[in-house]
Design an enzyme around this catalytic site. Structure first.
Site, PDB file in Angstrom:
ATOM      1  N   SER A  40       5.814  23.213  44.119  1.00 54.96           N
ATOM      2  CA  SER A  40       4.499  22.580  44.207  1.00 54.96           C
ATOM      3  C   SER A  40       3.344  23.565  44.081  1.00 54.96           C
ATOM      4  O   SER A  40       2.246  23.185  43.680  1.00 54.96           O
ATOM      5  CB  SER A  40       4.378  21.816  45.527  1.00 54.96           C
ATOM      6  OG  SER A  40       4.660  22.668  46.625  1.00 54.96           O
ATOM      7  N   GLY A  77       8.499  20.130  45.483  1.00 52.71           N
ATOM      8  CA  GLY A  77       9.719  19.954  46.258  1.00 52.71           C
ATOM      9  C   GLY A  77      10.928  20.690  45.715  1.00 52.71           C
ATOM     10  O   GLY A  77      12.009  20.627  46.311  1.00 52.71           O
ATOM     11  N   ASN A 106      10.581  26.032  49.463  1.00 56.88           N
ATOM     12  CA  ASN A 106      11.149  24.819  50.057  1.00 56.88           C
ATOM     13  C   ASN A 106      12.494  25.103  50.721  1.00 56.88           C
ATOM     14  O   ASN A 106      12.824  24.497  51.747  1.00 56.88           O
ATOM     15  CB  ASN A 106      11.301  23.732  48.981  1.00 56.88           C
ATOM     16  CG  ASN A 106       9.954  23.174  48.562  1.00 56.88           C
ATOM     17  OD1 ASN A 106       9.166  22.709  49.376  1.00 56.88           O
ATOM     18  ND2 ASN A 106       9.665  23.249  47.272  1.00 56.88           N
ATOM     19  N   ASP A 187      -2.529  20.298  54.816  1.00 57.47           N
ATOM     20  CA  ASP A 187      -1.189  20.634  55.306  1.00 57.47           C
ATOM     21  C   ASP A 187      -1.030  22.111  55.634  1.00 57.47           C
ATOM     22  O   ASP A 187      -0.041  22.528  56.236  1.00 57.47           O
ATOM     23  CB  ASP A 187      -0.113  20.184  54.322  1.00 57.47           C
ATOM     24  CG  ASP A 187      -0.259  20.840  52.947  1.00 57.47           C
ATOM     25  OD1 ASP A 187      -1.022  21.813  52.803  1.00 57.47           O
ATOM     26  OD2 ASP A 187       0.404  20.365  52.003  1.00 57.47           O
ATOM     27  N   HIS A 190      -0.452  24.205  50.922  1.00 52.41           N
ATOM     28  CA  HIS A 190      -0.818  24.179  49.511  1.00 52.41           C
ATOM     29  C   HIS A 190      -2.290  24.549  49.291  1.00 52.41           C
ATOM     30  O   HIS A 190      -3.162  23.985  49.958  1.00 52.41           O
ATOM     31  CB  HIS A 190      -0.561  22.793  48.917  1.00 52.41           C
ATOM     32  CG  HIS A 190       0.864  22.368  48.985  1.00 52.41           C
ATOM     33  ND1 HIS A 190       1.366  21.586  50.006  1.00 52.41           N
ATOM     34  CD2 HIS A 190       1.906  22.630  48.148  1.00 52.41           C
ATOM     35  CE1 HIS A 190       2.663  21.374  49.792  1.00 52.41           C
ATOM     36  NE2 HIS A 190       3.006  22.000  48.678  1.00 52.41           N
TER      37      HIS A 190
END
Length: 213
Positions: A40, A77, A106, A187, A190
């Protein structure tokens, strides 16, 4: 008879030249390509793909007539195992000079064993080398709340693998950005749209150095 023979020979020759140039345009071009196998952070999570750092970098190269083709194969992801599964078809689909691996975040966030991550990264690099593709491995970091022991083991994989495999090693491209909350999405993982030009500016020269130095 002589005239018809020459005309036919010329037509066949012209067809051959046309096909040769069509199938081998890359051989007569100075441009070089790099496939970005990432997650991502390179897929432009939370924004349209044209707002992400990869698209911005390609725009920069185009405007400045820099012979660089970026192929963004990043998926939000994505894990090292997923990247390894997808790589064979990507190598068949694209004729590339370099592979940039931006994977592992991830895996780390999900607490995957570092031995599995290491095996996957080595397999990705080995597969690229089998296709005569040069490789750059980007350092990946994870938040400190995953524990000092796991974090050190995880982050230590990247310089070790790069040294053992003798591939280019790139620093984590959001190292400084990640500590600035106004450049991160809610979050905290990112980078936001405001950060993308900064990432792009940082990566533009690094990618040029890979391809042409």
């Amino acid at each position: 008879m002589m005239v018809r023979h020459k005309s036919k020979s010329f037509s066949l020759f012209a067809l051959f030249v046309l096909l040769f140039f069509t199938l081998n345009t890359k051989a007569f071009s100075n441009s070089k390509s790099i496939l970005i196998l990432g997650d991502s952070l390179s897929a432009g999570y939370g924004m349209t793909i044209d707002q992400g750092w990869v698209a911005l970098s390609q725009q920069y190269y185009n405007v400045n007539n820099q012979p660089v083709d970026l192929i963004n194969a990043s998926i939000s992801g994505e894990t090292t195992a997923g990247g390894l599964r997808r790589l064979p078809s990507l190598l068949e689909q694209h004729n590339i000079d370099w592979l940039l691996i931006e994977l592992g975040g991830n895996d780390g966030l999900q607490g995957h064993p570092t031995s599995n991550i290491e095996n996957n990264l080595n397999a990705i690099i080995d597969l690229a080398k089998q296709h005569d593709v040069q490789v750059a491995l980007m350092q990946i970091r994870i938040p400190p709340n995953y524990g000092k022991r796991y974090r050190q083991a995880f982050e230590g994989l990247y310089p070790k693998i790069a040294e053992q495999q003798q591939v280019a090693y790139l620093p984590f491209f959001i190292e400084d950005i990640a500590t600035q909350t106004h450049l991160m999405q809610n979050d905290g993982i990112h980078p936001n749209q405001q950060a993308q030009p900064m990432i792009s500016e940082q990566m533009q020269q690094q990618l040029l150095d890979l391809l042409y130095n």
